[in-house]
Enzyme design. Structure first.
Site, PDB file in Angstrom:
ATOM      1  N   LEU A  53       0.916  -1.220  -0.070  1.00  0.00           N
ATOM      2  CA  LEU A  53      -0.134  -0.091   0.118  1.00  0.00           C
ATOM      3  C   LEU A  53       0.940   1.142  -0.061  1.00  0.00           C
ATOM      4  O   LEU A  53       0.335   2.825  -0.424  1.00  0.00           O
ATOM      5  CB  LEU A  53      -0.699   0.309   0.959  1.00  0.00           C
ATOM      6  CG  LEU A  53      -1.928  -0.843   1.387  1.00  0.00           C
ATOM      7  CD1 LEU A  53      -2.924  -1.405   2.328  1.00  0.00           C
ATOM      8  CD2 LEU A  53      -2.796  -0.123   0.239  1.00  0.00           C
ATOM      9  N   PHE A  72      -8.861  -4.406   2.653  1.00  0.00           N
ATOM     10  CA  PHE A  72      -8.498  -5.466   4.490  1.00  0.00           C
ATOM     11  C   PHE A  72      -7.764  -4.453   4.964  1.00  0.00           C
ATOM     12  O   PHE A  72      -6.480  -5.547   5.341  1.00  0.00           O
ATOM     13  CB  PHE A  72      -9.139  -6.745   3.959  1.00  0.00           C
ATOM     14  CG  PHE A  72     -10.898  -6.820   3.861  1.00  0.00           C
ATOM     15  CD1 PHE A  72     -11.786  -6.341   5.461  1.00  0.00           C
ATOM     16  CD2 PHE A  72     -11.500  -7.288   3.143  1.00  0.00           C
ATOM     17  CE1 PHE A  72     -13.049  -6.709   4.938  1.00  0.00           C
ATOM     18  CE2 PHE A  72     -12.734  -7.153   2.375  1.00  0.00           C
ATOM     19  CZ  PHE A  72     -13.541  -7.089   4.288  1.00  0.00           C
ATOM     20  N   TYR A 137      -4.314   2.954  15.923  1.00  0.00           N
ATOM     21  CA  TYR A 137      -4.476   2.307  14.781  1.00  0.00           C
ATOM     22  C   TYR A 137      -6.469   3.072  14.591  1.00  0.00           C
ATOM     23  O   TYR A 137      -6.826   3.112  13.617  1.00  0.00           O
ATOM     24  CB  TYR A 137      -4.774   0.825  15.468  1.00  0.00           C
ATOM     25  CG  TYR A 137      -5.707  -0.120  14.371  1.00  0.00           C
ATOM     26  CD1 TYR A 137      -5.768   0.068  13.096  1.00  0.00           C
ATOM     27  CD2 TYR A 137      -6.887  -0.671  15.162  1.00  0.00           C
ATOM     28  CE1 TYR A 137      -6.243  -0.897  12.905  1.00  0.00           C
ATOM     29  CE2 TYR A 137      -7.813  -0.991  14.367  1.00  0.00           C
ATOM     30  CZ  TYR A 137      -7.895  -2.023  13.188  1.00  0.00           C
ATOM     31  OH  TYR A 137      -8.621  -2.689  12.322  1.00  0.00           O
ATOM     32  N   LYS A 141      -8.093   4.249  11.580  1.00  0.00           N
ATOM     33  CA  LYS A 141     -10.021   3.988  10.527  1.00  0.00           C
ATOM     34  C   LYS A 141     -10.785   5.397  10.948  1.00  0.00           C
ATOM     35  O   LYS A 141     -12.060   5.353  10.063  1.00  0.00           O
ATOM     36  CB  LYS A 141     -10.163   3.285  11.580  1.00  0.00           C
ATOM     37  CG  LYS A 141      -9.653   1.882  11.699  1.00  0.00           C
ATOM     38  CD  LYS A 141      -9.280   1.117   9.914  1.00  0.00           C
ATOM     39  CE  LYS A 141      -8.367  -0.032   9.652  1.00  0.00           C
ATOM     40  NZ  LYS A 141      -8.471  -0.561   8.694  1.00  0.00           N
ATOM     41  N   ARG A 175     -15.727 -10.805  25.762  1.00  0.00           N
ATOM     42  CA  ARG A 175     -15.758  -9.587  25.213  1.00  0.00           C
ATOM     43  C   ARG A 175     -16.674  -9.092  23.325  1.00  0.00           C
ATOM     44  O   ARG A 175     -17.139  -8.916  23.044  1.00  0.00           O
ATOM     45  CB  ARG A 175     -14.817  -8.611  24.708  1.00  0.00           C
ATOM     46  CG  ARG A 175     -14.930  -8.044  24.348  1.00  0.00           C
ATOM     47  CD  ARG A 175     -14.097  -6.367  24.135  1.00  0.00           C
ATOM     48  NE  ARG A 175     -14.313  -5.367  23.487  1.00  0.00           N
ATOM     49  CZ  ARG A 175     -13.491  -5.624  21.823  1.00  0.00           C
ATOM     50  NH1 ARG A 175     -13.698  -6.553  21.082  1.00  0.00           N
ATOM     51  NH2 ARG A 175     -13.754  -4.573  20.982  1.00  0.00           N
TER      52      ARG A 175
END
Length: 266
Positions: A53, A72, A137, A141, A175
């Site tokens: 990327l 993804f 992170y 996003k 979780r």
């Protein structure tokens, strides 16, 4: 639904990519798979196209002739701010620029629950809820979601933003009983994305029909996606776990250990 001609999946060697790779053949005639890791030999209808990327010139060739992109790729956990920025921020920008220049009009952006990880578990979230990232992170996003919005409003590139919970073969802890998403439900969501006559730029929480739920997808019901799987089948895995401490930061916040962790570089 009719098959899409050619789709590209970045991050195809990752956990999600491995789970849905074979199923994508039912959705598209040609599936172009990309990653920096080994993808093995191509199967029927597959093309293997390794790409980093951060290799901006190569991205135009990667997306060329694709009808849709399933993005993804990138760093999928917390890491140094420098690496997160280079791959998840600069990388997604250059991917969108390649898509704009090559005329790709539909993208799935794999966002994350860590974009909203500092909401408490008692807070039920919708697509309109404010972002509250729990990590570098998570911040990356949030950036990707904002970029997708810009490219929809300004350039007409539609994006399905999926705030993925935990897309593993099975939940790994208690979780994840609330955040788990099956590969089958992910494939059904991708099918809805490809088949929608008008997609726009919706935010969908990527989660199956679990007994415990923190997220509400009613604002994007027009996509027609109905999860069919549930984490209930895995309840026995955690039946003997000790009770959780309600004052534990990892229990209070939706981001779990991401919210509790100290700075990655400390």
């Amino acid at each position: 639904m009719a098959k899409t001609n050619r789709i590209l999946m970045t991050g195809a060697a990752g956990i999600i990519g491995q789970q849905i790779r074979q199923g994508l053949r039912d959705l598209a005639t040609h599936v172009r798979l990309s990653d920096v890791e080994d993808l093995g030999k191509p199967g029927p209808g597959e093309e293997i196209a390794p790409c980093d990327l951060t290799d901006t010139p190569a991205l135009r060739g990667l997306v060329r002739d694709c009808d849709a992109i399933l993005h993804f790729g990138g760093i999928s956990t917390e890491n140094t701010a420098e690496l997160i920025h280079r791959v998840n921020i600069d990388g997604v920008y250059h991917l969108y620029e390649a898509a704009r220049k090559e005329g790709v009009k539909r993208i799935l952006f794999a966002s994350s629950n860590h974009a909203i990880g500092f909401h408490t578990r008692e807070t039920r979230l919708t697509a309109s809820s404010l972002t509250r990232p729990d990590s570098n992170y998570g911040v990356s996003k949030v950036y990707g979601e904002a970029l997708a919005s810009l490219y929809w409003d300004k350039y007409g590139i539609e994006t399905l933003i999926v705030r993925i919970g935990s897309c593993f073969p099975a939940p790994k802890d208690r979780r994840m009983m609330a955040t788990w998403m099956s590969a089958g439900d992910m494939l059904r969501l991708i099918g809805c994305m490809l088949d929608a006559p008008r997609l726009g730029c919706p935010i969908v929480y990527g989660v199956s029909d679990n007994d415990e739920s923190w997220w509400d997808n009613s604002e994007t019901a027009y996509l027609g996606w109905t999860p069919q799987d549930s984490s209930a089948q895995f309840g026995h895995l955690f039946a003997d776990d000790p009770a959780q401490d309600p004052n534990d930061t990892a229990v209070i916040y939706q981001g779990g250990m991401f919210a509790k962790a100290r700075h990655f570089e400390d």
